[in-house]
Design a protein around this motif. Sequence first.
Motif, PDB file in Angstrom:
ATOM      1  N   GLY A 172       0.781  -1.231   0.000  1.00  0.00           N
ATOM      2  CA  GLY A 172       0.000   0.000   0.000  1.00  0.00           C
ATOM      3  C   GLY A 172       0.811   1.278   0.000  1.00  0.00           C
ATOM      4  N   MET A 173       2.126   1.180  -0.218  1.00  0.00           N
ATOM      5  CA  MET A 173       2.963   2.383  -0.195  1.00  0.00           C
ATOM      6  C   MET A 173       3.577   2.678  -1.560  1.00  0.00           C
ATOM      7  N   GLY A 174       3.136   1.950  -2.588  1.00  0.00           N
ATOM      8  CA  GLY A 174       3.681   2.176  -3.925  1.00  0.00           C
ATOM      9  C   GLY A 174       5.109   1.727  -4.051  1.00  0.00           C
ATOM     10  N   ASP A 175       5.539   0.820  -3.169  1.00  0.00           N
ATOM     11  CA  ASP A 175       6.943   0.412  -3.170  1.00  0.00           C
ATOM     12  C   ASP A 175       7.326  -0.389  -4.391  1.00  0.00           C
ATOM     13  N   GLY A 176       6.348  -1.055  -4.995  1.00  0.00           N
ATOM     14  CA  GLY A 176       6.672  -1.798  -6.214  1.00  0.00           C
ATOM     15  C   GLY A 176       7.144  -0.870  -7.305  1.00  0.00           C
ATOM     16  N   ASN A 194       7.363  -6.044   4.831  1.00  0.00           N
ATOM     17  CA  ASN A 194       6.990  -5.871   6.234  1.00  0.00           C
ATOM     18  C   ASN A 194       5.543  -5.380   6.328  1.00  0.00           C
ATOM     19  N   LYS A 195       5.010  -5.420   7.547  1.00  0.00           N
ATOM     20  CA  LYS A 195       3.610  -5.036   7.773  1.00  0.00           C
ATOM     21  C   LYS A 195       2.693  -5.886   6.889  1.00  0.00           C
ATOM     22  N   ALA A 196       3.020  -7.181   6.832  1.00  0.00           N
ATOM     23  CA  ALA A 196       2.321  -8.106   5.945  1.00  0.00           C
ATOM     24  C   ALA A 196       0.905  -8.420   6.412  1.00  0.00           C
ATOM     25  N   ASP A 197       0.505  -7.872   7.583  1.00  0.00           N
ATOM     26  CA  ASP A 197      -0.881  -8.031   8.025  1.00  0.00           C
ATOM     27  C   ASP A 197      -1.802  -7.029   7.333  1.00  0.00           C
ATOM     28  N   ARG A 198      -1.203  -6.122   6.554  1.00  0.00           N
ATOM     29  CA  ARG A 198      -2.007  -5.149   5.811  1.00  0.00           C
ATOM     30  C   ARG A 198      -2.549  -5.772   4.523  1.00  0.00           C
ATOM     31  N   GLU A 199      -3.641  -5.193   4.060  1.00  0.00           N
ATOM     32  CA  GLU A 199      -4.211  -5.638   2.800  1.00  0.00           C
ATOM     33  C   GLU A 199      -3.227  -5.369   1.658  1.00  0.00           C
ATOM     34  N   GLY A 200      -3.079  -6.326   0.773  1.00  0.00           N
ATOM     35  CA  GLY A 200      -2.214  -6.141  -0.388  1.00  0.00           C
ATOM     36  C   GLY A 200      -0.830  -6.725  -0.220  1.00  0.00           C
ATOM     37  N   VAL A 228      10.552 -12.373   1.570  1.00  0.00           N
ATOM     38  CA  VAL A 228      10.030 -12.833   2.855  1.00  0.00           C
ATOM     39  C   VAL A 228       8.925 -11.899   3.323  1.00  0.00           C
ATOM     40  N   LYS A 229       7.871 -12.458   3.893  1.00  0.00           N
ATOM     41  CA  LYS A 229       6.819 -11.651   4.512  1.00  0.00           C
ATOM     42  C   LYS A 229       7.070 -11.579   6.018  1.00  0.00           C
ATOM     43  N   ALA A 230       6.781 -10.413   6.610  1.00  0.00           N
ATOM     44  CA  ALA A 230       7.010 -10.261   8.046  1.00  0.00           C
ATOM     45  C   ALA A 230       6.072  -9.216   8.642  1.00  0.00           C
ATOM     46  N   VAL A 231       5.820  -9.379   9.930  1.00  0.00           N
ATOM     47  CA  VAL A 231       5.181  -8.332  10.732  1.00  0.00           C
ATOM     48  C   VAL A 231       6.134  -8.130  11.902  1.00  0.00           C
ATOM     49  N   ALA A 232       7.173  -7.352  11.667  1.00  0.00           N
ATOM     50  CA  ALA A 232       8.287  -7.254  12.619  1.00  0.00           C
ATOM     51  C   ALA A 232       7.839  -6.758  13.987  1.00  0.00           C
ATOM     52  N   ALA A 233       6.827  -5.890  14.020  1.00  0.00           N
ATOM     53  CA  ALA A 233       6.360  -5.339  15.289  1.00  0.00           C
ATOM     54  C   ALA A 233       5.806  -6.429  16.207  1.00  0.00           C
ATOM     55  N   ARG A 234       5.358  -7.545  15.609  1.00  0.00           N
ATOM     56  CA  ARG A 234       4.826  -8.657  16.407  1.00  0.00           C
ATOM     57  C   ARG A 234       5.791  -9.837  16.427  1.00  0.00           C
ATOM     58  N   GLY A 235       6.955  -9.669  15.814  1.00  0.00           N
ATOM     59  CA  GLY A 235       7.944 -10.738  15.795  1.00  0.00           C
ATOM     60  C   GLY A 235       7.664 -11.816  14.776  1.00  0.00           C
ATOM     61  N   GLU A 236       6.708 -11.573  13.876  1.00  0.00           N
ATOM     62  CA  GLU A 236       6.353 -12.577  12.875  1.00  0.00           C
ATOM     63  C   GLU A 236       7.269 -12.459  11.659  1.00  0.00           C
ATOM     64  N   GLY A 237       7.762 -13.595  11.187  1.00  0.00           N
ATOM     65  CA  GLY A 237       8.621 -13.605  10.009  1.00  0.00           C
ATOM     66  C   GLY A 237      10.086 -13.355  10.314  1.00  0.00           C
ATOM     67  N   VAL A 238      10.426 -13.164  11.589  1.00  0.00           N
ATOM     68  CA  VAL A 238      11.825 -12.870  11.944  1.00  0.00           C
ATOM     69  C   VAL A 238      12.712 -14.083  11.676  1.00  0.00           C
ATOM     70  N   ASP A 239      12.237 -15.273  12.052  1.00  0.00           N
ATOM     71  CA  ASP A 239      13.024 -16.486  11.802  1.00  0.00           C
ATOM     72  C   ASP A 239      13.257 -16.674  10.299  1.00  0.00           C
ATOM     73  N   GLU A 240      12.225 -16.336   9.510  1.00  0.00           N
ATOM     74  CA  GLU A 240      12.363 -16.457   8.050  1.00  0.00           C
ATOM     75  C   GLU A 240      13.395 -15.465   7.505  1.00  0.00           C
ATOM     76  N   MET A 241      13.427 -14.247   8.100  1.00  0.00           N
ATOM     77  CA  MET A 241      14.426 -13.254   7.680  1.00  0.00           C
ATOM     78  C   MET A 241      15.835 -13.751   7.992  1.00  0.00           C
TER      79      MET A 241
END
Length: 319
Positions: A172-176, A194-200, A228-241
Amino acid sequence: MTFEVGELVAGARAGRPRAVARLISLVEGASPRLREVMAALAPHTGHAYVVGLTGSPGVGKSTCTSALVGAYRRAGKRVGVLAVDPSSPFSGGALLGDRIRMGEHATDPGVYIRSMATRGHLGGLAWAAPQAVRVLDAAGCDVIFVETVGVGQSEVEVAAQADTTVVLLAPGMGDGVQAAKAGILEVGDVFVVNKADREGADATVRELNHMLGLGEARAPGDWRPSVVKAVAARGEGVDEMVAALDKHRAWLEEHGALAARRVRRAALEVETIAVTALRERMADPSGDARLTALAERITAGTLDPYTAADELVAGLTGE
Protein backbone atom coordinates in the motif's frame (compact mmCIF):
# COMPACT_ATOMS: atom_id res chain seq x y z
CA MET A 1 41.99 15.73 25.30
CA THR A 2 44.96 13.43 24.96
CA PHE A 3 44.47 9.71 24.55
CA GLU A 4 46.43 6.61 23.75
CA VAL A 5 45.24 4.86 20.60
CA GLY A 6 46.48 1.51 21.88
CA GLU A 7 44.41 1.85 25.06
CA LEU A 8 41.28 2.79 23.11
CA VAL A 9 41.68 -0.15 20.75
CA ALA A 10 42.31 -2.51 23.66
CA GLY A 11 39.19 -1.16 25.37
CA ALA A 12 37.11 -1.67 22.23
CA ARG A 13 38.49 -5.20 21.82
CA ALA A 14 37.40 -5.87 25.42
CA GLY A 15 33.89 -4.72 24.55
CA ARG A 16 33.91 -1.49 26.54
CA PRO A 17 31.20 0.76 25.02
CA ARG A 18 32.96 4.02 25.89
CA ALA A 19 36.07 2.99 23.97
CA VAL A 20 33.97 1.99 20.94
CA ALA A 21 32.04 5.28 21.15
CA ARG A 22 35.26 7.29 21.33
CA LEU A 23 36.75 5.52 18.31
CA ILE A 24 33.62 6.14 16.21
CA SER A 25 33.62 9.78 17.32
CA LEU A 26 37.21 10.06 16.09
CA VAL A 27 36.05 8.63 12.75
CA GLU A 28 33.10 11.03 12.48
CA GLY A 29 35.26 13.99 13.45
CA ALA A 30 37.99 13.05 10.94
CA SER A 31 40.56 13.20 13.73
CA PRO A 32 44.19 13.92 12.76
CA ARG A 33 45.00 10.64 14.52
CA LEU A 34 42.54 8.65 12.42
CA ARG A 35 45.36 7.08 10.39
CA GLU A 36 46.92 5.80 13.60
CA VAL A 37 43.55 4.46 14.78
CA MET A 38 42.83 2.61 11.52
CA ALA A 39 46.34 1.12 11.48
CA ALA A 40 45.84 -0.21 15.01
CA LEU A 41 42.41 -1.65 14.16
CA ALA A 42 43.42 -3.31 10.86
CA PRO A 43 44.74 -6.62 12.29
CA HIS A 44 41.47 -7.17 14.18
CA THR A 45 39.02 -6.69 11.29
CA GLY A 46 37.48 -8.88 8.61
CA HIS A 47 35.36 -11.14 10.81
CA ALA A 48 31.95 -9.45 11.05
CA TYR A 49 29.02 -10.20 8.73
CA VAL A 50 27.73 -6.84 7.48
CA VAL A 51 24.04 -6.54 6.63
CA GLY A 52 22.67 -3.39 5.02
CA LEU A 53 18.99 -2.51 5.44
CA THR A 54 17.27 0.05 3.28
CA GLY A 55 13.74 0.97 2.29
CA SER A 56 11.32 3.84 2.01
CA PRO A 57 10.54 5.83 5.17
CA GLY A 58 7.74 4.19 7.10
CA VAL A 59 8.34 0.56 6.11
CA GLY A 60 9.65 -0.31 9.56
CA LYS A 61 13.42 -0.48 9.09
CA SER A 62 14.23 0.16 12.74
CA THR A 63 11.57 -2.30 13.91
CA CYS A 64 12.95 -4.99 11.60
CA THR A 65 16.51 -4.23 12.66
CA SER A 66 15.53 -4.48 16.33
CA ALA A 67 13.81 -7.83 15.72
CA LEU A 68 16.87 -9.16 13.88
CA VAL A 69 19.17 -7.95 16.66
CA GLY A 70 17.07 -9.90 19.15
CA ALA A 71 17.24 -13.04 17.00
CA TYR A 72 21.03 -12.92 16.66
CA ARG A 73 21.47 -12.16 20.35
CA ARG A 74 19.41 -15.25 21.22
CA ALA A 75 21.88 -17.15 19.05
CA GLY A 76 24.73 -15.82 21.19
CA LYS A 77 26.09 -13.34 18.63
CA ARG A 78 27.49 -9.90 19.45
CA VAL A 79 25.70 -7.30 17.36
CA GLY A 80 26.49 -3.77 16.21
CA VAL A 81 24.01 -1.34 14.64
CA LEU A 82 24.86 1.79 12.66
CA ALA A 83 21.66 3.74 12.07
CA VAL A 84 22.40 6.44 9.51
CA ASP A 85 19.94 9.30 9.95
CA PRO A 86 19.21 12.52 8.03
CA SER A 87 21.27 15.48 9.18
CA SER A 88 19.79 18.47 10.91
CA PRO A 89 20.28 21.51 8.64
CA PHE A 90 21.02 23.55 11.76
CA SER A 91 23.31 21.45 13.97
CA GLY A 92 24.53 18.83 11.50
CA GLY A 93 23.46 16.13 13.93
CA ALA A 94 21.06 13.25 13.38
CA LEU A 95 17.38 14.15 13.32
CA LEU A 96 16.00 10.73 14.19
CA GLY A 97 16.68 8.61 17.27
CA ASP A 98 16.99 4.97 16.28
CA ARG A 99 18.42 4.18 19.70
CA ILE A 100 15.04 5.18 21.13
CA ARG A 101 13.20 2.81 18.78
CA MET A 102 15.66 0.03 19.70
CA GLY A 103 15.42 0.76 23.41
CA GLU A 104 14.85 -2.88 24.34
CA HIS A 105 18.52 -3.56 23.51
CA ALA A 106 19.91 -0.44 25.20
CA THR A 107 21.05 -2.24 28.35
CA ASP A 108 22.37 -5.33 26.57
CA PRO A 109 26.21 -5.33 26.74
CA GLY A 110 26.27 -7.56 23.66
CA VAL A 111 24.67 -4.88 21.49
CA TYR A 112 26.20 -1.59 20.39
CA ILE A 113 23.90 0.93 18.68
CA ARG A 114 25.13 4.16 17.13
CA SER A 115 23.22 6.81 15.18
CA MET A 116 25.25 8.66 12.57
CA ALA A 117 24.27 11.74 10.56
CA THR A 118 24.62 11.73 6.77
CA ARG A 119 25.88 15.34 6.88
CA GLY A 120 24.58 15.84 3.37
CA HIS A 121 26.30 12.78 1.94
CA LEU A 122 24.35 11.19 -0.90
CA GLY A 123 23.87 7.47 -1.00
CA GLY A 124 22.00 7.13 2.28
CA LEU A 125 25.21 6.49 4.23
CA ALA A 126 27.37 8.79 6.27
CA TRP A 127 30.80 9.20 4.63
CA ALA A 128 32.34 7.78 7.82
CA ALA A 129 30.13 4.67 7.90
CA PRO A 130 32.68 2.25 6.33
CA GLN A 131 35.29 3.13 8.94
CA ALA A 132 32.71 2.98 11.74
CA VAL A 133 31.90 -0.54 10.54
CA ARG A 134 35.61 -1.29 10.82
CA VAL A 135 35.56 -0.13 14.46
CA LEU A 136 32.60 -2.39 15.32
CA ASP A 137 34.24 -5.29 13.48
CA ALA A 138 37.44 -4.88 15.50
CA ALA A 139 35.38 -4.56 18.69
CA GLY A 140 34.24 -8.15 18.23
CA CYS A 141 30.78 -7.76 16.69
CA ASP A 142 29.75 -10.93 14.86
CA VAL A 143 26.98 -9.19 12.90
CA ILE A 144 26.77 -5.49 12.00
CA PHE A 145 23.55 -3.96 10.72
CA VAL A 146 23.85 -0.75 8.70
CA GLU A 147 20.44 0.89 8.46
CA THR A 148 20.19 3.70 5.91
CA VAL A 149 18.16 6.89 5.73
CA GLY A 150 15.76 5.67 3.07
CA VAL A 151 15.72 4.46 -0.48
CA GLY A 152 15.70 6.26 -3.77
CA GLN A 153 17.75 7.07 -6.83
CA SER A 154 20.80 8.18 -4.87
CA GLU A 155 20.45 5.84 -1.89
CA VAL A 156 21.56 2.43 -3.10
CA GLU A 157 25.12 2.90 -1.86
CA VAL A 158 24.41 0.50 0.99
CA ALA A 159 24.84 -2.38 -1.46
CA ALA A 160 28.51 -1.46 -1.86
CA GLN A 161 29.03 -1.41 1.91
CA ALA A 162 27.37 -4.68 2.92
CA ASP A 163 27.87 -8.41 2.52
CA THR A 164 24.10 -8.80 2.22
CA THR A 165 21.61 -6.05 1.35
CA VAL A 166 18.06 -6.27 2.67
CA VAL A 167 15.40 -4.12 0.97
CA LEU A 168 12.24 -3.55 2.98
CA LEU A 169 8.91 -2.75 1.39
CA ALA A 170 5.37 -2.45 2.71
CA PRO A 171 2.00 -3.02 1.03
CA GLY A 172 0.00 0.00 0.00
CA MET A 173 2.96 2.38 -0.19
CA GLY A 174 3.68 2.18 -3.92
CA ASP A 175 6.94 0.41 -3.17
CA GLY A 176 6.67 -1.80 -6.21
CA VAL A 177 6.84 1.25 -8.45
CA GLN A 178 9.61 2.71 -6.32
CA ALA A 179 11.60 -0.52 -6.56
CA ALA A 180 11.46 -0.47 -10.34
CA LYS A 181 12.19 3.23 -10.56
CA ALA A 182 15.15 3.30 -8.22
CA GLY A 183 16.83 0.17 -9.48
CA ILE A 184 16.43 -1.45 -6.09
CA LEU A 185 15.89 -4.85 -7.67
CA GLU A 186 19.55 -4.84 -8.70
CA VAL A 187 20.90 -4.17 -5.21
CA GLY A 188 18.65 -6.31 -3.02
CA ASP A 189 19.83 -9.76 -1.94
CA VAL A 190 16.84 -10.29 0.34
CA PHE A 191 13.48 -8.53 0.05
CA VAL A 192 11.21 -8.23 3.09
CA VAL A 193 7.57 -7.23 2.73
CA ASN A 194 6.99 -5.87 6.23
CA LYS A 195 3.61 -5.04 7.77
CA ALA A 196 2.32 -8.11 5.94
CA ASP A 197 -0.88 -8.03 8.03
CA ARG A 198 -2.01 -5.15 5.81
CA GLU A 199 -4.21 -5.64 2.80
CA GLY A 200 -2.21 -6.14 -0.39
CA ALA A 201 0.77 -7.93 1.16
CA ASP A 202 0.36 -11.03 -0.99
CA ALA A 203 -0.03 -8.86 -4.09
CA THR A 204 3.19 -7.04 -3.22
CA VAL A 205 5.02 -10.37 -2.87
CA ARG A 206 3.66 -11.57 -6.22
CA GLU A 207 4.63 -8.29 -7.89
CA LEU A 208 8.15 -8.51 -6.48
CA ASN A 209 8.61 -12.09 -7.61
CA HIS A 210 7.27 -11.20 -11.04
CA MET A 211 9.63 -8.23 -11.38
CA LEU A 212 12.59 -10.30 -10.19
CA GLY A 213 11.71 -12.93 -12.78
CA LEU A 214 11.43 -10.36 -15.56
CA GLY A 215 14.75 -8.82 -14.66
CA GLU A 216 16.63 -12.08 -14.43
CA ALA A 217 19.85 -12.26 -16.37
CA ARG A 218 21.35 -14.88 -14.10
CA ALA A 219 23.47 -17.85 -14.99
CA PRO A 220 22.70 -21.22 -13.41
CA GLY A 221 23.87 -21.16 -9.81
CA ASP A 222 23.61 -17.36 -9.46
CA TRP A 223 21.83 -16.00 -6.41
CA ARG A 224 18.11 -15.37 -6.79
CA PRO A 225 16.89 -12.88 -4.16
CA SER A 226 14.60 -14.25 -1.47
CA VAL A 227 11.24 -12.58 -0.75
CA VAL A 228 10.03 -12.83 2.86
CA LYS A 229 6.82 -11.65 4.51
CA ALA A 230 7.01 -10.26 8.05
CA VAL A 231 5.18 -8.33 10.73
CA ALA A 232 8.29 -7.25 12.62
CA ALA A 233 6.36 -5.34 15.29
CA ARG A 234 4.83 -8.66 16.41
CA GLY A 235 7.94 -10.74 15.80
CA GLU A 236 6.35 -12.58 12.88
CA GLY A 237 8.62 -13.60 10.01
CA VAL A 238 11.82 -12.87 11.94
CA ASP A 239 13.02 -16.49 11.80
CA GLU A 240 12.36 -16.46 8.05
CA MET A 241 14.43 -13.25 7.68
CA VAL A 242 17.34 -14.81 9.59
CA ALA A 243 17.07 -17.96 7.48
CA ALA A 244 17.19 -15.88 4.28
CA LEU A 245 20.28 -14.01 5.54
CA ASP A 246 21.99 -17.27 6.53
CA LYS A 247 21.16 -18.79 3.15
CA HIS A 248 22.66 -15.81 1.29
CA ARG A 249 25.80 -15.81 3.43
CA ALA A 250 26.27 -19.54 2.77
CA TRP A 251 25.87 -18.92 -0.97
CA LEU A 252 28.43 -16.09 -0.85
CA GLU A 253 30.96 -18.27 0.93
CA GLU A 254 30.35 -21.26 -1.34
CA HIS A 255 30.87 -19.23 -4.52
CA GLY A 256 33.76 -17.06 -3.27
CA ALA A 257 31.56 -13.99 -3.61
CA LEU A 258 31.95 -12.90 0.01
CA ALA A 259 35.67 -12.26 -0.36
CA ALA A 260 35.09 -10.53 -3.71
CA ARG A 261 32.50 -8.18 -2.18
CA ARG A 262 34.83 -7.30 0.67
CA VAL A 263 37.68 -6.55 -1.71
CA ARG A 264 35.38 -4.22 -3.69
CA ARG A 265 34.30 -2.59 -0.45
CA ALA A 266 37.89 -1.98 0.62
CA ALA A 267 38.75 -0.61 -2.84
CA LEU A 268 35.83 1.84 -2.64
CA GLU A 269 36.94 2.95 0.82
CA VAL A 270 40.51 3.56 -0.37
CA GLU A 271 39.23 5.44 -3.42
CA THR A 272 37.03 7.67 -1.25
CA ILE A 273 39.91 8.48 1.11
CA ALA A 274 42.27 9.16 -1.81
CA VAL A 275 39.81 11.43 -3.66
CA THR A 276 39.10 13.34 -0.45
CA ALA A 277 42.83 13.84 0.10
CA LEU A 278 43.26 15.06 -3.49
CA ARG A 279 40.40 17.56 -3.09
CA GLU A 280 41.98 18.89 0.10
CA ARG A 281 45.37 19.16 -1.62
CA MET A 282 43.89 21.00 -4.57
CA ALA A 283 41.76 23.24 -2.32
CA ASP A 284 38.16 24.18 -3.05
CA PRO A 285 38.01 25.71 -6.54
CA SER A 286 34.59 27.31 -6.01
CA GLY A 287 36.06 30.58 -4.75
CA ASP A 288 38.94 30.64 -7.24
CA ALA A 289 38.93 33.69 -9.52
CA ARG A 290 40.09 31.45 -12.37
CA LEU A 291 36.83 29.49 -12.14
CA THR A 292 34.75 32.66 -12.50
CA ALA A 293 36.82 33.84 -15.47
CA LEU A 294 36.43 30.46 -17.18
CA ALA A 295 32.68 30.46 -16.50
CA GLU A 296 32.36 33.90 -18.09
CA ARG A 297 34.14 32.64 -21.23
CA ILE A 298 31.78 29.64 -21.39
CA THR A 299 28.68 31.82 -21.19
CA ALA A 300 30.16 34.11 -23.85
CA GLY A 301 30.56 31.10 -26.14
CA THR A 302 34.33 31.43 -26.48
CA LEU A 303 35.17 28.31 -24.44
CA ASP A 304 33.64 24.87 -23.90
CA PRO A 305 33.24 23.30 -20.42
CA TYR A 306 35.71 20.44 -21.01
CA THR A 307 38.53 22.74 -22.10
CA ALA A 308 37.69 25.00 -19.16
CA ALA A 309 37.91 22.05 -16.76
CA ASP A 310 41.29 21.06 -18.23
CA GLU A 311 42.57 24.61 -17.72
CA LEU A 312 41.27 24.72 -14.15
CA VAL A 313 42.87 21.38 -13.24
CA ALA A 314 46.16 22.46 -14.81
CA GLY A 315 46.08 25.68 -12.83
CA LEU A 316 45.24 23.96 -9.53
CA THR A 317 47.83 21.20 -9.90
CA GLY A 318 50.54 23.35 -11.47
CA GLU A 319 50.85 21.07 -14.46
